[in-house]
Enzyme design. Structure first.
Site, PDB file in Angstrom:
ATOM      1  N   ASN A 129       2.068  -9.849  -3.744  1.00 21.08           N
ATOM      2  CA  ASN A 129       0.702  -9.361  -3.936  1.00 21.08           C
ATOM      3  C   ASN A 129       0.618  -7.841  -4.042  1.00 21.08           C
ATOM      4  O   ASN A 129       0.305  -7.285  -5.092  1.00 21.08           O
ATOM      5  CB  ASN A 129      -0.184  -9.836  -2.784  1.00 21.08           C
ATOM      6  CG  ASN A 129      -0.408 -11.327  -2.786  1.00 21.08           C
ATOM      7  OD1 ASN A 129      -1.128 -11.853  -3.615  1.00 21.08           O
ATOM      8  ND2 ASN A 129       0.214 -12.010  -1.849  1.00 21.08           N
ATOM      9  N   ASP A 130       0.919  -7.189  -2.937  1.00 19.58           N
ATOM     10  CA  ASP A 130       0.643  -5.758  -2.829  1.00 19.58           C
ATOM     11  C   ASP A 130       1.580  -4.893  -3.666  1.00 19.58           C
ATOM     12  O   ASP A 130       1.188  -3.830  -4.127  1.00 19.58           O
ATOM     13  CB  ASP A 130       0.704  -5.338  -1.356  1.00 19.58           C
ATOM     14  CG  ASP A 130      -0.219  -6.199  -0.499  1.00 19.58           C
ATOM     15  OD1 ASP A 130      -1.349  -6.467  -0.942  1.00 19.58           O
ATOM     16  OD2 ASP A 130       0.199  -6.610   0.593  1.00 19.58           O
ATOM     17  N   VAL A 131       2.818  -5.337  -3.869  1.00 12.30           N
ATOM     18  CA  VAL A 131       3.785  -4.508  -4.610  1.00 12.30           C
ATOM     19  C   VAL A 131       3.558  -4.583  -6.110  1.00 12.30           C
ATOM     20  O   VAL A 131       4.261  -3.924  -6.882  1.00 12.30           O
ATOM     21  CB  VAL A 131       5.232  -4.920  -4.274  1.00 12.30           C
ATOM     22  CG1 VAL A 131       5.509  -4.698  -2.803  1.00 12.30           C
ATOM     23  CG2 VAL A 131       5.522  -6.357  -4.681  1.00 12.30           C
ATOM     24  N   ALA A 189      -1.641  -6.694   2.922  1.00 11.88           N
ATOM     25  CA  ALA A 189      -2.315  -5.409   3.053  1.00 11.88           C
ATOM     26  C   ALA A 189      -3.826  -5.561   3.085  1.00 11.88           C
ATOM     27  O   ALA A 189      -4.549  -4.596   3.324  1.00 11.88           O
ATOM     28  CB  ALA A 189      -1.917  -4.478   1.902  1.00 11.88           C
TER      29      ALA A 189
END
Length: 477
Positions: free
Chosen positions: A399-401, A440
């Protein structure tokens, strides 16, 4: 008389020879520890590194057992047996549990250091030199906070504790105040080592500090936290080496501490964040505005059959693994997908972000377990230039990367963090259970692009369905 002198000289020579042998064994163990760390830097030599470290540990135990200071082997043997009984089952864990297993290892090591330091103090007080008292205080403080901090990290990773940051008013003031109080008491003990009643405080306060330090940290920062706790554990072991006069402990602890610190720096650099932001930023809380925005934004979804059709006609595919792949244990199905696409002449690579997963190198370990060729794993800096020429970027639980907000949204907590440029690929497919934000706590605008297809479901099952469709449909049409 002459016989007695000969016997005494023989005994002295025997003791000297034994001491030389012990020091030689320690030297070999130290060299093996250093080589092990070097060999761990590449997958081709990683297995050799593990063997080297294990041999070094066995040699270290043998050298200790041969030491002249050992008066009773009973308790040592009991400890070895109990440790084996506990340690062997802990070694048989799922790949998804490796991060929390690593955190538990840090906790056990730190507890050992704390107990040894406490015993050393009470046996030697008040006749302790300032230098020895300094390293003893460092040993106990680092060991205590690492013990509880590692337990908190393991609890978050195991989802026994909330993975989101647990924050409270003025938390940083309380945290820094507890640490400062521990250091003040340590200074007093260095000057007055006979003040025995103060010593429990430099154990108890850091124990509380370890809890307070980790609970405000979100799951998204766990890779950095684990490597930092590894550094603390190594430094405490090195300090214990000075206390018990063990050169091997100093070397091994210094290697552990420095490598953990370097890895933490690499992790922070990969997120474009500082240590203070990781430790005191409460990163990972759900962003209310972002969460609300998902209610009015549209996205496109696709079935496994449609995904297989797109992949079947691609020429270049980049797969981005994340924690969702680890949770679903999808790495072996991903290997099947890699094989079937490669047989069709499709160029398949795996894009590895430094902080993907829950511990440093998490994705590398999972993909290696599935025997995916290591030369197809490409680090972020090298793969980002390939995305504009990529037909399909397949994201599996990362998700966040992959969040473009890190480049464009200055109000985002991850603004400035280097990401994988998947949004530059011609088509983006995301395998995800739902539209919920990642660790996150930030919504991902990537999911609402016209070129993005959301593939909802368990990663293992969905990838398996894609593989079945590609196998049943020879051309992927």
């Amino acid at each position: 008389m002459l016989l007695a002198e000969i016997t005494q000289q023989t005994s002295q020579i025997s003791q000297q020879a034994s001491e030389v042998l012990i020091q030689f064994v320690y030297l070999i163990a130290s060299i093996l520890f250093i080589l092990s760390l070097k060999w761990m830097s590449h997958p081709a030599t990683a297995r050799r590194a593990i063997w080297a470290a294990e041999i070094a540990i066995v040699l270290s135990i043998i050298a200790v057992m041969l030491g002249k200071n050992i008066e009773n082997y009973r308790w040592i043997m009991i400890a070895l047996v109990l440790g084996s009984i506990i340690g062997v089952p802990l070694g048989w864990v799922k790949m998804t549990a490796v991060p929390q297993r690593t955190a538990l290892s840090h906790a056990f090591g730190a507890l050992c250091v704390t107990l040894v330091g406490t015993a050393e103090y009470y046996m030697a007080a008040p006749d302790i030199s300032p230098f020895k008292m300094t390293v003893l205080c460092a040993e106990v403080i680092l060991g205590s906070l690492t013990f509880t901090g590692s337990l908190m990290a393991a609890g978050k990773l195991q989802e026994i504790l909330p993975q989101r940051p647990i924050t409270y008013k003025n938390q940083n003031i309380y945290n820094l105040g507890a640490l400062a109080l521990s250091l003040i008491i340590a200074v007093i003990l260095i000057m007055k080592p006979g003040w025995i009643y103060l010593f429990p405080l430099i154990v108890l306060i850091p124990l509380a500090f370890g809890v307070m330090l980790i609970i405000p940290i979100g799951g998204a920062d766990m890779p950095t936290v684990i490597s930092l706790l590894n550094s603390y554990a190594g430094c405490s072991a090195a300090a214990m080496g000075f206390v018990v006069n063990s050169k091997l402990l100093i070397i091994a602890g210094a290697l552990d501490g420095s490598s953990g610190l370097i890895l933490s720096i690499i992790m922070c650099k990969a997120m474009n964040r500082s240590f203070t932001n990781v430790l005191f930023g409460a990163f990972g809380q759900v962003q209310p505005a972002a969460a609300a925005s998902t209610e009015v934004r549209n996205y496109r979804s696709a079935t496994a059959e449609e995904a297989a059709q797109i992949l079947g006609v691609a020429q270049k595919v980049v797969i981005v693994p994340g924690y969702g792949m680890a949770v679903a244990q999808a790495q072996h199905k991903v290997r099947e997908l890699f094989d079937i696409l490669s047989k069709r002449g499709i160029d398949v690579k795996f894009a590895i972000h430094p902080v993907a997963g829950r511990m440093p190198g998490h994705m590398n370990v999972l993909l290696a377990e599935a025997n995916i060729p290591y030369d197809h794993l490409v680090e972020m800096e090298d793969v980002n230039g390939d995305f504009p020429q990529t037909d399909v970027a397949l994201i599996i639980g990362a998700n966040d990367v992959t969040n473009p907000a890190a480049r464009t949204d200055k109000s985002s907590p991850i603004y400035g963090m280097p990401i994988l440029d998947v949004d530059k690929a011609r088509t983006v497919m995301v395998i995800k259970r739902s539209m919920n934000p990642g660790f996150a706590g930030i919504d991902n605008p990537l999911y609402y692009l016209n070129k993005t297809l959301m593939l909802f479901g368990d990663a293992k099952g969905f990838v398996g369905n894609i593989v079945s469709e590609l196998g049943a449909n020879g051309t992927g049409h």
